[in-house]
Design an enzyme around this catalytic site. Structure first.
Site, short mmCIF file in Angstrom:
data_model
loop_
_atom_site.label_atom_id
_atom_site.label_comp_id
_atom_site.label_asym_id
_atom_site.label_seq_id
_atom_site.Cartn_x
_atom_site.Cartn_y
_atom_site.Cartn_z
CE1 TYR A 256 1.88 19.90 -42.90
CE2 TYR A 256 -0.23 18.68 -43.45
CZ TYR A 256 1.43 18.78 -43.03
OH TYR A 256 1.74 17.62 -42.41
CG ASP B 290 2.64 21.73 -39.10
OD1 ASP B 290 3.66 22.38 -38.96
OD2 ASP B 290 2.27 20.49 -38.29
CD GLU C 87 0.84 14.64 -44.27
OE1 GLU C 87 0.40 15.51 -43.30
OE2 GLU C 87 1.83 14.13 -43.86
#
Length: 336
Positions: free
Chosen positions: A124, A142, A43
């Site tokens: 996020y 996002d 991520e």
DNA sequence: GATTCGTGGTA
DNA sequence: TTACCAAGAAT
């Protein structure tokens, strides 16, 4: 929240999305596990970075730092060297900072709020790890999700304004399938990446098309709205490749909290006026956000090593954190 | 809350 | 060639 007669039929949309994702889901290495460490690393790498660009870095990174403990103990130069070329280098530093927080705490935080306190983890990433690794009902927001939602609702708010973002965050949270947060979050992002693309959205393939307001109005391409644009700055630069006995003269950016701290660079002509230029090796252009660098590369020599400069073996350059600009210059000068 | 941070792909 | 922009976060 929009609960009027025109409110989107979230349940239908969720089901259509899930069905589509079942067939479109890509096999990506970080999807083969829900372990928080690899999920978290992926991520972070994927922030403002395309899947294709992150892939090779992800593989090498986990090879070298297979556990959060190994990352916490990694020498900074090794860490930056692995990240070198991927960009946004504060991500690498924050990753290690967070790894040390995690080790000190005795393990990964298992709540959104706990994750949110780790270095380099914002809304996020906290939502992504919370949902994917721990099954918690937090919707991600996002660029993909914002594009999907602004089109779905024909929301003309500037997505760079916090007001619009918080509104979209609430919509994303309402849309979230609370029974399958991990699948849902990744499905929306995948939809944004593969179908609801920035240019030429493939509305004919979209599972949400029947309910998409922008699509129904024939103006999906007008969303999302982004008002502000950067003005470019031109920068001319002369870099020096100074070689002696198979080694190259370089300097290191200060380890303080500066941009690209710890990275090695080639000297510029401006920095080393005493250097004697032999020939021009070539040139290239390199863009860093809104800075457009036009770089000339010269081969040069020096009589003695100036203060703050070091010789590094030319074959060793792949193993140290080197800016991409320096890498390009070395390539132009046939050093690699 | 506007800026900054990297790089590479694409039309 | 230029402009946009990609699984954002920190300041």
């Amino acid at each position: 929240m929009n609960t009027g007669p025109n409110a989107p039929q979230w349940n239908r949309l969720r089901k259509a999305l899930a069905r589509w994702y079942g067939g479109a889901k890509r096999d990506l290495p970080w999807r083969r596990t829900s372990e928080p460490y690899p999920v978290w690393v992926s991520e972070i790498m994927l922030q403002q970075t395309r899947v294709a660009a992150a892939l090779p870095y992800y593989e090498r990174f986990l090879q070298l730092f297979p556990t959060v403990e190994s990352l916490a103990e990694a020498p900074e130069q090794e860490l930056l060297a692995v990240w070198s070329g991927l960009g946004y280098y504060s991500r690498a530093r924050n990753l290690q900072k967070a790894a040390r927080q995690i080790v000190a705490a005795g393990g990964f935080p298992r709540t959104f709020e706990g994750l949110r306190e780790l270095a380099g983890i914002g809304d996020y990433t906290a939502a992504a790890v919370a949902s994917i690794s721990f099954g918690l009902p937090h919707a991600v927001l996002d660029g993909n999700v914002m594009r999907v939602l602004t089109r779905l609702l024909a929301d003309a708010g500037d997505i760079q304004s916090p007001k619009t973002r918080s509104r979209l965050a609430a919509v994303a949270q309402e849309f979230l399938d609370k029974r399958a947060p991990a699948e849902h979050n990744q499905a929306v992002m995948e939809l944004g990446a593969l179908v609801c693309a920035p240019r030429e959205p493939q509305c004919l393939l979209c599972p949400l098309a029947a309910h998409c307001v922008a699509r129904l109005e024939g103006r999906a391409g007008q969303f999302p709205v982004k008002l502000r644009k950067q003005t470019k700055v031109e920068i001319a630069l002369a870099l020096l490749v100074i070689e002696r006995e198979g080694r190259v003269l370089v300097w290191q950016r200060g380890d303080g909290e500066g941009r690209m701290a710890g990275f090695w660079e080639l000297p510029s002509l401006e920095q080393l006026p005493a250097a004697r230029v032999r020939e021009e090796a070539g040139g290239f252009r390199h863009t860093i956000t809104h800075h457009l660098h036009t770089v000339q590369v010269f081969r040069a020599v020096v009589k003695r090593v100036p203060a703050g400069y070091h010789w590094r073996d030319r074959r060793q350059m792949g193993e140290i954190p080197l800016s991409t600009m320096a890498r390009k210059a070395l390539r132009v000068a046939d050093v690699d």
